[in-house]
Motif scaffolding. Sequence first.
Motif, short mmCIF file in Angstrom:
data_model
loop_
_atom_site.label_atom_id
_atom_site.label_comp_id
_atom_site.label_asym_id
_atom_site.label_seq_id
_atom_site.Cartn_x
_atom_site.Cartn_y
_atom_site.Cartn_z
N ILE A 67 -0.31 -65.95 -18.76
CA ILE A 67 -0.54 -67.39 -18.68
C ILE A 67 -1.21 -67.73 -17.35
O ILE A 67 -0.82 -67.24 -16.30
CB ILE A 67 0.78 -68.15 -18.83
CG1 ILE A 67 1.36 -67.95 -20.23
CG2 ILE A 67 0.61 -69.64 -18.53
CD1 ILE A 67 2.75 -68.51 -20.41
N GLY A 68 -2.25 -68.57 -17.41
CA GLY A 68 -2.98 -68.97 -16.23
C GLY A 68 -4.26 -68.18 -16.01
O GLY A 68 -5.10 -68.59 -15.20
N SER A 69 -4.44 -67.06 -16.73
CA SER A 69 -5.62 -66.23 -16.55
C SER A 69 -6.87 -66.93 -17.08
O SER A 69 -6.82 -67.68 -18.06
CB SER A 69 -5.45 -64.90 -17.28
OG SER A 69 -4.38 -64.16 -16.72
N ALA A 70 -8.00 -66.65 -16.42
CA ALA A 70 -9.29 -67.15 -16.87
C ALA A 70 -9.91 -66.13 -17.83
O ALA A 70 -9.91 -64.92 -17.54
CB ALA A 70 -10.23 -67.38 -15.69
N VAL A 71 -10.42 -66.61 -18.98
CA VAL A 71 -10.93 -65.70 -20.00
C VAL A 71 -12.20 -66.25 -20.65
O VAL A 71 -12.46 -67.45 -20.63
CB VAL A 71 -9.88 -65.44 -21.11
CG1 VAL A 71 -8.68 -64.69 -20.58
CG2 VAL A 71 -9.44 -66.76 -21.77
N THR A 72 -12.98 -65.33 -21.20
CA THR A 72 -14.07 -65.68 -22.11
C THR A 72 -13.63 -65.27 -23.50
O THR A 72 -13.17 -64.14 -23.71
CB THR A 72 -15.37 -64.94 -21.73
OG1 THR A 72 -15.80 -65.39 -20.45
CG2 THR A 72 -16.46 -65.22 -22.75
N VAL A 73 -13.73 -66.18 -24.47
CA VAL A 73 -13.29 -65.92 -25.84
C VAL A 73 -14.49 -66.02 -26.78
O VAL A 73 -15.21 -67.02 -26.76
CB VAL A 73 -12.20 -66.93 -26.27
CG1 VAL A 73 -11.75 -66.63 -27.70
CG2 VAL A 73 -11.02 -66.88 -25.32
#
Length: 458
Positions: A67-73
Amino acid sequence: MLDIKDIYKDYKNFLNKEITLQGWIRNHRKQKEFGFIDFNDGTYLKNLQVVYDNSLSNFDDISKMRIGSAVTVKGILIESTGKQDFELKALDVILEGDCDDNYPLQAKGRPTREFLREIAYLRPRTNLFNAVFRVRSVAAYAIHKYFQDNGYVYFHAPLITSSDCEGAGEMFQVTTLDLERIAKSGNVDYSKDFFNKQTSLTVSGQLQAETFALAYKKTYTFGPTFRAENSNTKTHASEFWMIEPEIAFCDLEGDMDIMEDMLKYVVKYVLDNCKAEMEFFDSFVEKGLLDKLNKLINSKFVRIDHEEVIKILKEADVKWEFEPEYGEDIAKEHEKYITEYFNGPVFIKNWPKDIKAFYMKQNPDGKTVAAVDLEVPGAGELMGGSEREADYNKLITRMDELKMDKKSLDWYLNLRKYGGCVHSGFGMGFERLLIYLTGVDNIRDVIPYYRTPGNCDY
């Protein structure tokens, strides 16, 4: 790059299409063979549910994302069988920035507002503050739009000044003098200070704005102001933002017309452009908020003299904590009663001269000034204004009565000698408006990084 707000605007336009989004994990529910990510990119209040399963080659890596991580989906938008209308079936989730396990905003439990003030730099990641600060942004734009569309010139008032507009003396001093040396010697020589005189942070840009009103006809300020007032109430802060229009060839009645028109415009603009946020506030912060605001838009604001207000309060069958008196200010309980009495917003005008500022127009009775406060249901005083004193001699006399330094305000007095005219203006604390708009009742929670006695973090 697509934003979540685009999908919520018209999700059917994206159904069964491959899309790519970038943002942060708000929550992560992991199962043995699949998982659900509550994904948010900051462009819309609501999350997007991302579904992934073990058919993905990096399933194990995705299931470990915190939780809180930055991601590309990357994925296909599909109709959902759950509570939501749609969800994203993931084709890939790429970690852009990891997040520690000690991240304070975990999904378990709802953090208190007091706790979130201690981590104010993370507050915008919560639903409440994401909504508050988007409304703050939209309301600020609405204020500028109203004045710009109506021909006002935006005036940038100085933040450092040698003038005390309100005469209250509660100002933060600005100096480059060696305070430790002064403390030892006991002597202050302002001629050796940076500006060669005593200067402070501004409490209001009104006086300077009047100079522009008498050149452009209509002007407004919108910027930070400062009060060194040792107050710890829910509605006081040491740094806050003020909207202060000034209008030439405008009397008190015209001033009230503009106050009413501007407020209704801004409230309606926020309701029209922050629907998700306002529905959130109505559901989770203040029940009945939308009804309250819509009622204000459709109300005709009552206009009544201060003397008549005191008469109504004295005749009321109420045991007051603070007894209302002619010639004196009114208390919060009085403001509440008056708005309930008239069932809507109330302009209280023609206030006692002795409790108002020096620059307000003196009425013929010699006892009152052409001042006005706007009281609104549920919040009390929201705006205050006045017709400014245009008579040079009357202004001089009033300043002498108050033992004010006329020399430091000679430029302000000269406005009455150099083509002066009837002019009026008003002020509205931006944070006070936001409290009214959102139902969030503490000024510390409607300004990104609050400044109050003992608090100056970040």
